[in-house]
Design a protein around this motif. Structure first.
Motif, short mmCIF file in Angstrom:
data_model
loop_
_atom_site.label_atom_id
_atom_site.label_comp_id
_atom_site.label_asym_id
_atom_site.label_seq_id
_atom_site.Cartn_x
_atom_site.Cartn_y
_atom_site.Cartn_z
N GLY A 341 0.81 -1.13 0.07
CA GLY A 341 0.10 0.02 -0.01
C GLY A 341 0.88 1.39 -0.13
O GLY A 341 2.15 1.23 -0.24
N SER A 342 0.09 2.25 0.42
CA SER A 342 0.93 3.52 0.45
C SER A 342 1.78 3.70 1.93
O SER A 342 1.20 3.07 2.86
N SER A 343 2.63 4.55 2.00
CA SER A 343 3.40 4.53 3.34
C SER A 343 2.45 5.15 4.50
O SER A 343 1.61 5.69 4.35
N SER A 344 2.83 4.58 5.60
CA SER A 344 2.27 5.01 6.75
C SER A 344 2.71 6.22 7.34
O SER A 344 2.17 6.67 8.44
N LYS A 345 3.58 6.84 6.67
CA LYS A 345 4.33 7.89 7.19
C LYS A 345 4.80 7.87 8.83
O LYS A 345 4.46 8.78 9.44
N GLY A 346 5.62 6.89 8.75
CA GLY A 346 6.23 6.63 10.18
C GLY A 346 5.35 5.92 11.27
O GLY A 346 6.07 5.58 12.32
N LYS A 347 4.10 5.90 11.05
CA LYS A 347 3.14 5.31 11.94
C LYS A 347 3.85 3.71 12.37
O LYS A 347 3.91 3.45 13.52
N ALA A 348 3.85 2.96 11.10
CA ALA A 348 4.40 1.58 11.36
C ALA A 348 5.75 1.46 12.11
O ALA A 348 5.86 0.62 12.94
N LYS A 349 6.71 2.24 11.70
CA LYS A 349 7.85 2.33 12.44
C LYS A 349 7.70 2.61 13.76
O LYS A 349 8.31 1.85 14.75
N HIS A 350 6.99 3.66 14.21
CA HIS A 350 6.60 3.89 15.92
C HIS A 350 6.15 2.71 16.50
O HIS A 350 6.26 2.23 17.55
N LEU A 351 4.92 2.23 15.81
CA LEU A 351 4.43 0.72 16.44
C LEU A 351 5.29 -0.16 16.60
O LEU A 351 5.29 -0.86 17.66
N ALA A 352 6.30 -0.48 15.55
CA ALA A 352 7.22 -1.69 15.63
C ALA A 352 8.10 -1.45 16.93
O ALA A 352 8.55 -2.12 17.65
N GLU A 353 8.64 0.04 16.86
CA GLU A 353 9.64 0.32 18.13
C GLU A 353 8.96 0.02 19.45
O GLU A 353 9.44 -0.34 20.46
N HIS A 354 7.55 0.34 19.42
CA HIS A 354 6.92 0.26 20.93
C HIS A 354 6.69 -1.21 20.92
O HIS A 354 7.04 -1.50 22.36
N PHE A 355 6.30 -1.98 20.23
CA PHE A 355 6.04 -3.20 20.39
C PHE A 355 7.50 -4.19 20.90
O PHE A 355 7.40 -4.76 21.51
N LYS A 356 8.50 -3.71 20.13
CA LYS A 356 9.77 -4.21 20.54
C LYS A 356 10.13 -4.17 21.95
O LYS A 356 10.67 -5.10 22.53
N SER A 357 9.94 -2.73 22.31
CA SER A 357 10.63 -2.68 23.55
C SER A 357 9.63 -3.40 24.86
O SER A 357 9.93 -3.84 25.76
N GLU A 358 8.36 -3.33 24.58
CA GLU A 358 7.22 -3.86 25.41
C GLU A 358 7.39 -5.42 25.37
O GLU A 358 7.49 -5.88 26.53
N PHE A 359 7.76 -6.09 24.45
CA PHE A 359 7.94 -7.41 24.27
C PHE A 359 9.31 -7.82 24.98
O PHE A 359 9.38 -8.75 25.86
N THR A 360 10.21 -7.05 24.64
CA THR A 360 11.54 -7.25 25.34
C THR A 360 11.54 -6.99 27.01
O THR A 360 12.04 -7.92 27.96
N GLU A 361 10.82 -5.85 27.46
CA GLU A 361 10.90 -5.72 28.57
C GLU A 361 10.04 -6.93 29.50
O GLU A 361 10.64 -7.27 30.82
N ALA A 362 8.89 -7.35 28.70
CA ALA A 362 8.38 -8.43 29.53
C ALA A 362 9.04 -9.59 29.71
O ALA A 362 9.15 -10.35 30.80
N MET A 363 9.60 -9.86 28.40
CA MET A 363 10.41 -11.37 28.35
C MET A 363 11.64 -11.16 29.63
O MET A 363 12.03 -12.05 30.17
N ASP A 364 12.32 -9.87 29.69
CA ASP A 364 13.44 -9.74 30.39
C ASP A 364 13.02 -9.98 31.86
O ASP A 364 13.88 -10.15 32.76
N ASP A 365 11.64 -9.57 32.03
CA ASP A 365 11.20 -9.69 33.59
C ASP A 365 10.61 -10.91 33.84
O ASP A 365 9.49 -11.56 33.79
N ASP A 366 11.79 -12.00 33.91
CA ASP A 366 11.26 -13.25 34.66
C ASP A 366 10.47 -14.04 33.63
O ASP A 366 9.55 -14.74 33.70
N VAL A 367 10.87 -13.95 32.26
CA VAL A 367 10.11 -14.41 31.16
C VAL A 367 8.43 -14.33 31.26
O VAL A 367 7.92 -15.20 31.18
N ASN A 368 8.14 -13.28 31.30
CA ASN A 368 6.64 -12.86 31.34
C ASN A 368 6.11 -12.88 30.03
O ASN A 368 5.70 -12.09 29.30
N VAL A 369 5.92 -14.21 29.54
CA VAL A 369 5.41 -14.22 28.09
C VAL A 369 3.79 -13.92 27.87
O VAL A 369 3.49 -13.47 26.89
#
Ligand code: AMP
Ligand code: ZN
Length: 474
Positions: A341-369
């Protein structure tokens, strides 16, 4: 937030606290996992522990550690001997069957291979050496039955892992069987003198004719491959006493050093509130479930999606929910592979960054899957919204695809996704024809084409955002 490896925290059963995880050797994790007792097929309760241990291993690797994992195979103990005698076949023939089945099952459940799978029967001299040292140091003695016992009154920290007081015990009382309750804690057998009940299962050694107790097996195999102090030792909670308590007593008495820095125990899988176990008859093997048509990766998802320190009940509704969750992920990755499709104009990148850090923080915290998966499904929902309004470019979709596939190296549930899955030309034409029919309000033709597509394995959905398609098969 920038996350670093220093943020990994694990709950240590020894201290009953979450602790910052730090391996002895920077960058390398030495981890020992109590493996299967190969007297019968493992049940999915056993696999809950093994799948969790695999998740932990994969997370540590994802965070950049080199992992050296040892999973032993208990191929001689009370249960294996009793089961082979019952079948009337030699011990190694009996255990050989179940070792083969175990490796088939863990492959189906997508467990990564550990670095070493030592068998107890292949490490008898190492066990004898440890027992001799325990006798020399005054921690072990020969009983009148010829078996060698560990004198728990000599080990001052006995009871530290499972938290009970050794003073309450009756001095000099002994137990020869491998498994017993805390209330029966007493001197346990390191080496069991041969009796007729054991048929031809014995080793002639310097400490007599007989065979090892279960607990000494894990002390010997862990220290042989990983050294005197391990970073992590795992197992199900039922292993905490007496097995792990006894491993500590044996290993620390020999080396004078701490045996394990971090003990990690996985809670039980239950059935109607009761631990799944062979002796309760309330179990399913993986084979039972695959025979009913369940995908092993769905079983994997179900087993790993509850935090490892929480018990949970196995149900078929739970299994169906796991299937839906995996289907959502598979459909999503597939959808990403043809998004243009057409570009999300940075929205996708922002969502991805947010997701990455949430996922990582959770797993670092005693494997909070649980939290990690919640972040994943929220991300899937948001990205789907962008795709629905045609606001995700091919490049953005590709980056998200790589991100999801990267995290699936940890979860291991999506399976192989065909990257360039495209609609066959005929299907494209049929979809166009159907759109025309719908515009002309020719519902009959539209429905006929939908059925034709379904026969080709393509599912059509008319949603508020327009028509969507997906492949029926994975
Ligand atoms: P075993 O083959 O009996 O030595 O057990 C293999 C692993 O499964 C050990 O780590 C046990 O603690 C674990 N285990 C046994 N029953 C369950 C259960 N119901 N839920 C989770 N783990 C279990
Ligand atoms: Zn063990």
């Amino acid at each position: 937030m920038e996350t670093t490896v220093e943020n990994i925290r694990l709950y240590n059963t020894l201290t009953r606290r979450k602790e910052k995880f730090e391996p002895i050797e920077k960058g390398t994790v030495r981890m020992y996992t109590c493996g299967p007792t190969v007297w019968d097929f493992a049940h999915i309760g056993n696999f809950r522990s093994f799948v969790f241990e695999d998740l932990l291993r994969r997370w540590l690797k994802y965070r950049g550690f080199k992992v050296v994992q040892v999973m032993n195979i208990t191929d001689v103990d009370d249960r294996t001997i009793a089961a082979s005698r019952k079948q009337g076949i030699p011990l190694d023939e009996h255990t050989g069957r179940y070792i083969k089945a175990f490796f088939e099952d863990i492959a189906a459940l997508n467990l990564e291979r550990a670095e070493h799978y030592p068998r107890a029967t292949g490490n008898i001299p190492e066990m004898v050496t440890l027992i001799k040292k325990l006798i020399e140091k005054g921690y072990a003695y020969k009983g009148e039955d010829g078996s060698i016992y560990y004198d728990i009154s000599k080990f001052k920290n006995y009871g530290e892992l499972s938290k009970f007081k050794v003073e309450q015990l009756q001095a000099g009382a002994r137990v020869k069987v491998d498994e017993y309750d805390k209330a029966e804690a007493r001197d346990f057998a390191l080496w069991k003198a041969w009796t007729e009940d054991e048929g031809n299962v014995f080793w002639e050694t310097e400490i007599g004719k007989g065979r090892p107790g279960w607990h000494i097996e894990c002390s010997a195999m862990s220290m042989k491959y990983l050294g005197e102090t391990l970073d992590i030792h795992t197992g199900g909670v039922d292993n905490m006493f007496p097995h792990h308590e006894n491993e500590i007593a044996q290993s620390e008495a020999v080396t004078g050093r701490k045996f394990v820095n971090c003990w990690v125990h996985c809670e039980h899988l239950l059935v109607e509130g009761k631990r799944m176990a062979k002796r309760f008859g309330n179990y399913y093997t993986l084979r039972d479930l695959t025979k009913l048509g369940h995908d092993p990766l769905v079983v994997r998802y179900l087993l790993l999606s509850t935090h490892y320190r929480q018990q949970f009940n196995f149900t078929f509704e739970g299994l169906n929910a796991a299937k839906n969750a995996i289907d959502r992920l598979r459909n999503f990755t597939r959808r990403l592979s043809y998004t243009d499709g057409s570009s999300s104009k940075g929205k996708a990148k922002h969502l991805a960054e947010h997701f990455k850090s949430e996922f990582t923080e959770a797993m670092d915290d005693d494997v909070n899957v649980g939290s990690a998966l919640a972040a994943l499904f929220e991300f899937v929902r948001e990205v789907n919204n962008l795709i629905d309004v045609n606001s995700l470019s091919k490049e953005e979709a590709r980056e998200i695809y790589d991100l999801i596939v990267g995290f699936d190296k940890v979860l291991g549930v999506i399976g192989e996704v065909k990257e360039e899955e495209k609609l066959p030309k005929e299907a494209e034409e049929l979809i166009l024809k159907r759109e025309e029919a719908r515009k002309a309000k020719d519902w009959k033709t539209a429905d006929e084409i939908r059925t034709q597509l379904k026969n080709m394995g393509i599912i059509i959905e008319d949603t508020a955002q327009g028509m969507k398609w997906r492949m029926e098969k994975h």
